[in-house]
Design a protein around this motif. Sequence first.
Motif, PDB file in Angstrom:
ATOM      1  N   LYS A  96       0.836  -1.203   0.000  1.00  0.00           N
ATOM      2  CA  LYS A  96       0.000   0.000   0.000  1.00  0.00           C
ATOM      3  C   LYS A  96       0.874   1.258   0.000  1.00  0.00           C
ATOM      4  N   SER A  97       1.998   1.205   0.717  1.00  0.00           N
ATOM      5  CA  SER A  97       2.916   2.339   0.747  1.00  0.00           C
ATOM      6  C   SER A  97       3.534   2.590  -0.623  1.00  0.00           C
ATOM      7  N   MET A  98       3.905   1.507  -1.323  1.00  0.00           N
ATOM      8  CA  MET A  98       4.483   1.643  -2.656  1.00  0.00           C
ATOM      9  C   MET A  98       3.482   2.230  -3.646  1.00  0.00           C
ATOM     10  N   MET A 171      -6.923  -9.467  -2.456  1.00  0.00           N
ATOM     11  CA  MET A 171      -6.407  -9.313  -1.097  1.00  0.00           C
ATOM     12  C   MET A 171      -6.970  -8.064  -0.420  1.00  0.00           C
ATOM     13  N   LEU A 172      -7.108  -6.973  -1.181  1.00  0.00           N
ATOM     14  CA  LEU A 172      -7.701  -5.765  -0.615  1.00  0.00           C
ATOM     15  C   LEU A 172      -9.140  -6.027  -0.165  1.00  0.00           C
ATOM     16  N   ILE A 179     -13.863  -3.033  -1.002  1.00  0.00           N
ATOM     17  CA  ILE A 179     -14.503  -3.486  -2.238  1.00  0.00           C
ATOM     18  C   ILE A 179     -14.128  -2.573  -3.407  1.00  0.00           C
ATOM     19  N   LYS A 180     -14.198  -1.267  -3.183  1.00  0.00           N
ATOM     20  CA  LYS A 180     -13.889  -0.315  -4.262  1.00  0.00           C
ATOM     21  C   LYS A 180     -12.446  -0.481  -4.732  1.00  0.00           C
ATOM     22  N   THR A 209     -11.056 -11.864 -11.556  1.00  0.00           N
ATOM     23  CA  THR A 209     -11.919 -10.684 -11.467  1.00  0.00           C
ATOM     24  C   THR A 209     -13.395 -11.055 -11.445  1.00  0.00           C
ATOM     25  N   ASN A 210     -13.788 -12.069 -12.194  1.00  0.00           N
ATOM     26  CA  ASN A 210     -15.208 -12.383 -12.323  1.00  0.00           C
ATOM     27  C   ASN A 210     -15.722 -13.376 -11.283  1.00  0.00           C
ATOM     28  N   ILE A 211     -14.822 -14.066 -10.603  1.00  0.00           N
ATOM     29  CA  ILE A 211     -15.262 -14.954  -9.526  1.00  0.00           C
ATOM     30  C   ILE A 211     -15.146 -14.278  -8.162  1.00  0.00           C
ATOM     31  N   PHE A 212     -14.101 -13.481  -7.970  1.00  0.00           N
ATOM     32  CA  PHE A 212     -13.829 -12.932  -6.641  1.00  0.00           C
ATOM     33  C   PHE A 212     -14.138 -11.444  -6.467  1.00  0.00           C
ATOM     34  N   LEU A 213     -14.310 -10.697  -7.568  1.00  0.00           N
ATOM     35  CA  LEU A 213     -14.412  -9.239  -7.412  1.00  0.00           C
ATOM     36  C   LEU A 213     -15.681  -8.616  -7.990  1.00  0.00           C
ATOM     37  N   ASN A 214     -15.933  -8.850  -9.266  1.00  0.00           N
ATOM     38  CA  ASN A 214     -16.951  -8.060  -9.958  1.00  0.00           C
ATOM     39  C   ASN A 214     -18.349  -8.164  -9.351  1.00  0.00           C
TER      40      ASN A 214
END
Length: 238
Positions: A96-98, A171-172, A179-180, A209-214
């Motif tokens: 996150k710092s990077m 991970m976020l 979520i955002k 992206t389509n299984i874990f996020l969207n």
Amino acid sequence: EKDYDLSLKLYSAAVEMAFCNGNFEEYEHLAEEVLLKGRCFRDKLRVYTACVDMLGSRKRHEEAVALGLQILADLGETFPNRPNLIHIVVHLLKTKSMLRDMTDKDLMELPRMTDEDKVAAMKMLKSITTHVYILHKMEYFALILFRMMQVSLKHGVSNVSPLGFASYGVMLRGMAGDIKGGCRFGKLGLELVDRLNARETEAQVLMVTNIFLNHWQKPLHDSIEPLLHGHKVGMECG
């Protein structure tokens, strides 16, 4: 021996073909030749990578991870012997710092990775991710995903980086409940696939992206077509 460079390329390619064809006896014979006669670690790296994949395909996941971590250490990417929650939190904060103050435009304009050791390390990180997940070594799993992102930010992007971006998004969402932010990095991963023409990682990025996020921001039905496309791409690329 008369034409070492050509022989090395031919034997290394033959090792990969034998593995893809499931001819393990031929694979072992050819790999042994390269590992015995290769002049240095980098000359053997292509075959070592195939060895990790072969071990995994034969369900020898512990050996695959052990070899993969050894190769990563030789490439300058070390991991703790017994990772724990503290290591994970430290590397989440480091990542996150990077990323602090970096816009989407900044991330999309990261230069191409040119350090061959880091390109090889990214491929190995991607290779062992599946094995640590199967073994439920979730501490290693998290650290590997963070490392993909860290290497990309420090050394530039490779064709594995889109998977690192999308996985960082997971991970976020999972660790920080963001979520955002998670969906942002999933989207960036897909955009990076297009920018790099990274066909070999497109299927995995679409899956992540389509299984874990969207589905956190869009109707679940919207993921069906991208997943079908990912299946098609995966079958084409292997």
